[in-house]
Design a protein around this motif. Structure first.
Motif, PDB file in Angstrom:
ATOM      1  N   TRP A  15       0.836  -1.205   0.000  1.00  0.00           N
ATOM      2  CA  TRP A  15       0.000   0.000   0.000  1.00  0.00           C
ATOM      3  C   TRP A  15       0.874   1.260   0.000  1.00  0.00           C
ATOM      4  O   TRP A  15       0.518   2.263  -0.604  1.00  0.00           O
ATOM      5  N   ARG A  18       1.879   1.685  -3.498  1.00  0.00           N
ATOM      6  CA  ARG A  18       0.724   2.124  -4.286  1.00  0.00           C
ATOM      7  C   ARG A  18       0.545   3.649  -4.194  1.00  0.00           C
ATOM      8  O   ARG A  18       0.260   4.313  -5.177  1.00  0.00           O
ATOM      9  N   VAL A  19       0.762   4.187  -2.989  1.00  0.00           N
ATOM     10  CA  VAL A  19       0.634   5.644  -2.809  1.00  0.00           C
ATOM     11  C   VAL A  19       1.795   6.352  -3.508  1.00  0.00           C
ATOM     12  O   VAL A  19       1.593   7.269  -4.304  1.00  0.00           O
ATOM     13  N   VAL A  38     -10.863   3.200  -1.415  1.00  0.00           N
ATOM     14  CA  VAL A  38      -9.565   3.342  -0.740  1.00  0.00           C
ATOM     15  C   VAL A  38      -8.458   3.518  -1.789  1.00  0.00           C
ATOM     16  O   VAL A  38      -7.483   4.223  -1.562  1.00  0.00           O
ATOM     17  N   GLU A  39      -8.636   2.908  -2.968  1.00  0.00           N
ATOM     18  CA  GLU A  39      -7.646   3.068  -4.050  1.00  0.00           C
ATOM     19  C   GLU A  39      -7.606   4.539  -4.494  1.00  0.00           C
ATOM     20  O   GLU A  39      -6.538   5.103  -4.723  1.00  0.00           O
ATOM     21  N   ALA A  42      -5.772   6.474  -1.876  1.00  0.00           N
ATOM     22  CA  ALA A  42      -4.314   6.306  -2.004  1.00  0.00           C
ATOM     23  C   ALA A  42      -3.758   7.246  -3.071  1.00  0.00           C
ATOM     24  O   ALA A  42      -2.703   7.862  -2.889  1.00  0.00           O
ATOM     25  N   SER A  46      -1.003  10.747  -2.755  1.00  0.00           N
ATOM     26  CA  SER A  46       0.294  10.471  -3.386  1.00  0.00           C
ATOM     27  C   SER A  46       1.080  11.747  -3.731  1.00  0.00           C
ATOM     28  O   SER A  46       0.508  12.833  -3.805  1.00  0.00           O
ATOM     29  N   HIS A 231       1.747   7.275   4.699  1.00  0.00           N
ATOM     30  CA  HIS A 231       1.032   6.966   3.456  1.00  0.00           C
ATOM     31  C   HIS A 231       0.261   5.653   3.579  1.00  0.00           C
ATOM     32  O   HIS A 231      -0.951   5.619   3.375  1.00  0.00           O
ATOM     33  N   ALA A 232       0.991   4.585   3.945  1.00  0.00           N
ATOM     34  CA  ALA A 232       0.310   3.299   4.081  1.00  0.00           C
ATOM     35  C   ALA A 232      -0.570   3.271   5.326  1.00  0.00           C
ATOM     36  O   ALA A 232      -1.668   2.709   5.316  1.00  0.00           O
ATOM     37  N   CYS A 235      -3.858   4.631   4.592  1.00  0.00           N
ATOM     38  CA  CYS A 235      -4.686   3.705   3.789  1.00  0.00           C
ATOM     39  C   CYS A 235      -5.308   2.630   4.679  1.00  0.00           C
ATOM     40  O   CYS A 235      -6.456   2.236   4.485  1.00  0.00           O
ATOM     41  N   ALA A 238      -8.143   4.180   6.354  1.00  0.00           N
ATOM     42  CA  ALA A 238      -9.274   4.303   5.421  1.00  0.00           C
ATOM     43  C   ALA A 238      -9.997   2.960   5.275  1.00  0.00           C
ATOM     44  O   ALA A 238     -11.230   2.904   5.243  1.00  0.00           O
ATOM     45  N   HIS A 239      -9.219   1.860   5.219  1.00  0.00           N
ATOM     46  CA  HIS A 239      -9.840   0.523   5.180  1.00  0.00           C
ATOM     47  C   HIS A 239     -10.665   0.288   6.447  1.00  0.00           C
ATOM     48  O   HIS A 239     -11.767  -0.255   6.390  1.00  0.00           O
TER      49      HIS A 239
END
Ligand code: SF4
Length: 367
Positions: A15, A18-19, A38-39, A42, A46, A231-232, A235, A238-239
């Protein structure tokens, strides 16, 4: 299956990548979506989204005004005790730190509530360290009814408790409970919480679910910015929010964004977060979930609060003390953290009223 089990399936590093590697196109897509995943979140968090920050700010402000109008809730923390059995490495209240510990008695709680009443507040956030014996349910049974007499909306930020205790607290008049996860990164969590009950990451992470089961009106969530790569971590949060929305949709969710500040023990945040990153982070959450109630405390500077409040914030504290007895008496014990916005209540309220915001003192139910 709790969210802790769900977290097992989420790869923190993946994750994070991903960000960091999000493309400009994914940011543009995220900005265009009505309901964001959530995607999308992310992508908005970023480095590629930095260029689009003015657009994110505009959209965050639009969503905030659309959902909450011009309201701004005013709340004040009331520290009942600075006793704590835990050893969080970043906190001035950690068990190892030597300073005079204090547990307010009933008379002192009344005195604090009277002082708070004079300041005009009716939304009170009761805060304690985590000490089951002297700051647990027996203590709350005595003190919460007193604070309830002075508050129209009563919130608590205390140790995680079981569902039955939360049900009882609700009956005593508690409306909201905040329990921050600090970080979803397991090695960082373990490293920073070496002793005490807080060491149990699963128990802490399942707290919002126990609050949901108890039917609490509002559940406060969040991570401590600066502890792990945000960053992660954001996420994962957020999940977690999505999970709570799905399973405990009756409760409101509030978010707070504590950034690590100097505290006793000289802890240096390994992943400092800049003000610009914090603005992006807050706006990304507003775009991800427009229903979130977002608060910002006096940890942040007056300039920063002045800038972010009209964009995305639902409630603020002002004139805060982080010491038990700090309103009625002149205490100079060790604070939990350093306050950065030390303007008085009148100055702050006049300032935001001039900006066209309607200050809500009697309740944080700003919807
Ligand atoms: S962060 Fe909370 S639990 Fe940890 S030492 Fe400070 S008061 Fe105790």
């Amino acid at each position: 299956m709790s969210f802790y089990d769900e977290l097992e399936k989420l790869d923190f590093d993946e994750w994070n990548a991903r960000v960091i590697n999000a493309s400009e196109n994914s940011v543009i897509d995220a900005l265009m979506h009505q309901n964001r995943t959530v995607e999308d979140f992310a992508a908005l968090l970023s480095p590629a989204a930095v260029k689009y920050l003015p657009r994110m700010v505009k959209e965050a402000e639009r969503l905030t005004r659309k959902r909450f109008g011009q309201t701004l809730g005013m709340y004040i923390p009331l520290y009942l005790t600075n006793l704590c059995n835990n050893s969080c490495k970043y906190c001035g209240f950690a068990a190892e730190n030597k300073f005079r510990r204090k547990v307010l008695n009933q008379e002192e709680v009344y005195a604090e509530c009277e002082a708070i009443k004079k300041m005009g507040y009716e939304t009170i956030l009761v805060v304690t360290g985590e000490h089951e014996k002297k700051g647990g349910m027996d203590y709350f049974r005595q003190m919460i009814p007193i604070v309830k007499k002075y508050s129209t909306y009563l919130m608590m930020e205390v140790q995680p408790m079981n569902t039955e205790d939360y049900r009882e607290l609700k009956e005593l008049g508690v409306d909201a409970v905040m329990v921050y996860q600090e970080t979803y990164h397991k090695p960082t969590y373990q490293e920073n919480h070496p002793r005490g009950r807080k060491k149990d990451m699963r128990y802490r992470m399942e707290t919002p679910e126990r609050l949901g089961e108890a039917g609490m009106d509002k559940i406060g969530m969040g991570i401590l910015l600066g502890l792990a790569d945000y960053h992660a971590d954001a996420c994962m949060l957020a999940h977690h929010i999505s999970y709570m929305r799905k399973h405990y949709w009756q409760s409101k969710i509030s978010l707070s964004f504590p950034r690590l500040r100097p505290a006793a023990g000289g802890f240096v945040p390994p992943y400092p977060v800049s003000e610009k990153q914090l603005i992006q982070y807050i706006c990304a959450f507003r775009l991800f979930d427009p229903e979130l109630e977002i608060s910002i405390s006096t940890r942040e500077s007056s300039q920063f609060r002045d800038a972010i409040v009209p964009i995305a914030i639902n409630s603020i504290s002002a004139g805060s003390s982080t010491q038990p007895g700090g309103y009625a008496a002149d205490h100079h014990d060790l604070p939990q953290f350093i306050i950065n916005d030390d303007r008085g209540v009148k100055e702050i309220s006049r300032h935001f009223e001039k900006m066209g915001l309607d200050l809500i003192w009697h309740s944080s139910r700003v919807s």
